[in-house]
Design a protein around this motif. Structure first.
Motif, mmCIF file in Angstrom:
data_model
loop_
_atom_site.group_PDB
_atom_site.id
_atom_site.type_symbol
_atom_site.label_atom_id
_atom_site.label_comp_id
_atom_site.label_asym_id
_atom_site.label_seq_id
_atom_site.Cartn_x
_atom_site.Cartn_y
_atom_site.Cartn_z
ATOM 1 N N THR A 2 0.834 -1.195 0.000
ATOM 2 C CA THR A 2 0.000 0.000 0.000
ATOM 3 C C THR A 2 0.871 1.247 0.000
ATOM 4 O O THR A 2 2.082 1.195 0.185
ATOM 5 C CB THR A 2 -0.918 0.035 1.245
ATOM 6 N N GLN A 41 -2.678 5.263 2.734
ATOM 7 C CA GLN A 41 -3.489 6.118 1.869
ATOM 8 C C GLN A 41 -4.743 5.367 1.452
ATOM 9 O O GLN A 41 -4.684 4.210 1.046
ATOM 10 C CB GLN A 41 -2.691 6.525 0.627
ATOM 11 N N CYS A 43 -8.109 5.031 -1.060
ATOM 12 C CA CYS A 43 -8.439 5.292 -2.461
ATOM 13 C C CYS A 43 -9.154 6.632 -2.597
ATOM 14 O O CYS A 43 -10.034 6.958 -1.794
ATOM 15 C CB CYS A 43 -9.317 4.157 -2.984
ATOM 16 N N ASP A 44 -8.776 7.418 -3.613
ATOM 17 C CA ASP A 44 -9.367 8.736 -3.846
ATOM 18 C C ASP A 44 -10.700 8.692 -4.582
ATOM 19 O O ASP A 44 -11.348 9.724 -4.746
ATOM 20 C CB ASP A 44 -8.393 9.617 -4.647
ATOM 21 N N ALA A 52 -5.127 2.339 -1.032
ATOM 22 C CA ALA A 52 -4.552 2.647 -2.345
ATOM 23 C C ALA A 52 -3.273 1.850 -2.578
ATOM 24 O O ALA A 52 -2.496 1.618 -1.657
ATOM 25 C CB ALA A 52 -4.264 4.139 -2.445
ATOM 26 N N ALA A 61 -4.600 8.643 -5.909
ATOM 27 C CA ALA A 61 -4.251 7.349 -5.329
ATOM 28 C C ALA A 61 -5.469 6.426 -5.462
ATOM 29 O O ALA A 61 -6.576 6.799 -5.073
ATOM 30 C CB ALA A 61 -3.879 7.513 -3.862
ATOM 31 N N LEU A 62 -5.268 5.255 -6.048
ATOM 32 C CA LEU A 62 -6.379 4.345 -6.298
ATOM 33 C C LEU A 62 -6.089 2.951 -5.747
ATOM 34 O O LEU A 62 -4.937 2.514 -5.719
ATOM 35 C CB LEU A 62 -6.638 4.239 -7.803
ATOM 36 N N CYS A 63 -7.154 2.258 -5.342
ATOM 37 C CA CYS A 63 -7.025 0.879 -4.901
ATOM 38 C C CYS A 63 -6.855 -0.011 -6.141
ATOM 39 O O CYS A 63 -6.952 0.460 -7.274
ATOM 40 C CB CYS A 63 -8.248 0.448 -4.088
#
Length: 78
Positions: A2, A41, A43-44, A52, A61-63
């Motif tokens: 992560t 972080q 996910c955005d 993320a 930031a994405l998962c």
């Protein structure tokens, strides 16, 4: 793997100092509101609460799932 929280640098807590800069008189002000103390972080993507794992071209930031969906929709097109 992560990504460390961008607000607290992965510490999970926020700190303050009386004078700023290199002031050694630093104390904890509480849990980081962005990561809720985890240091990771989130996910955005709106409504997604997963951790993320990467960034898209826009710097979000994405998962893993959201990053995969983004890559399918906006990734390198022939």
């Amino acid at each position: 793997m992560t990504i460390a929280c961008t607000k607290c640098d992965g510490d999970g807590s926020l700190y303050t100092s009386r004078y700023g800069g290199n002031d050694p008189d630093v104390w904890r002000t509480g849990e980081c509101p962005e990561c809720k103390g985890s240091g990771h972080q989130v996910c955005d993507t709106r409504g997604c609460e997963e951790l993320a794992v990467g960034f898209n071209e826009d710097g979000e930031a994405l998962c893993e799932d959201c990053l995969f969906q983004w890559a399918q929709a906006y990734g390198d097109e022939p």
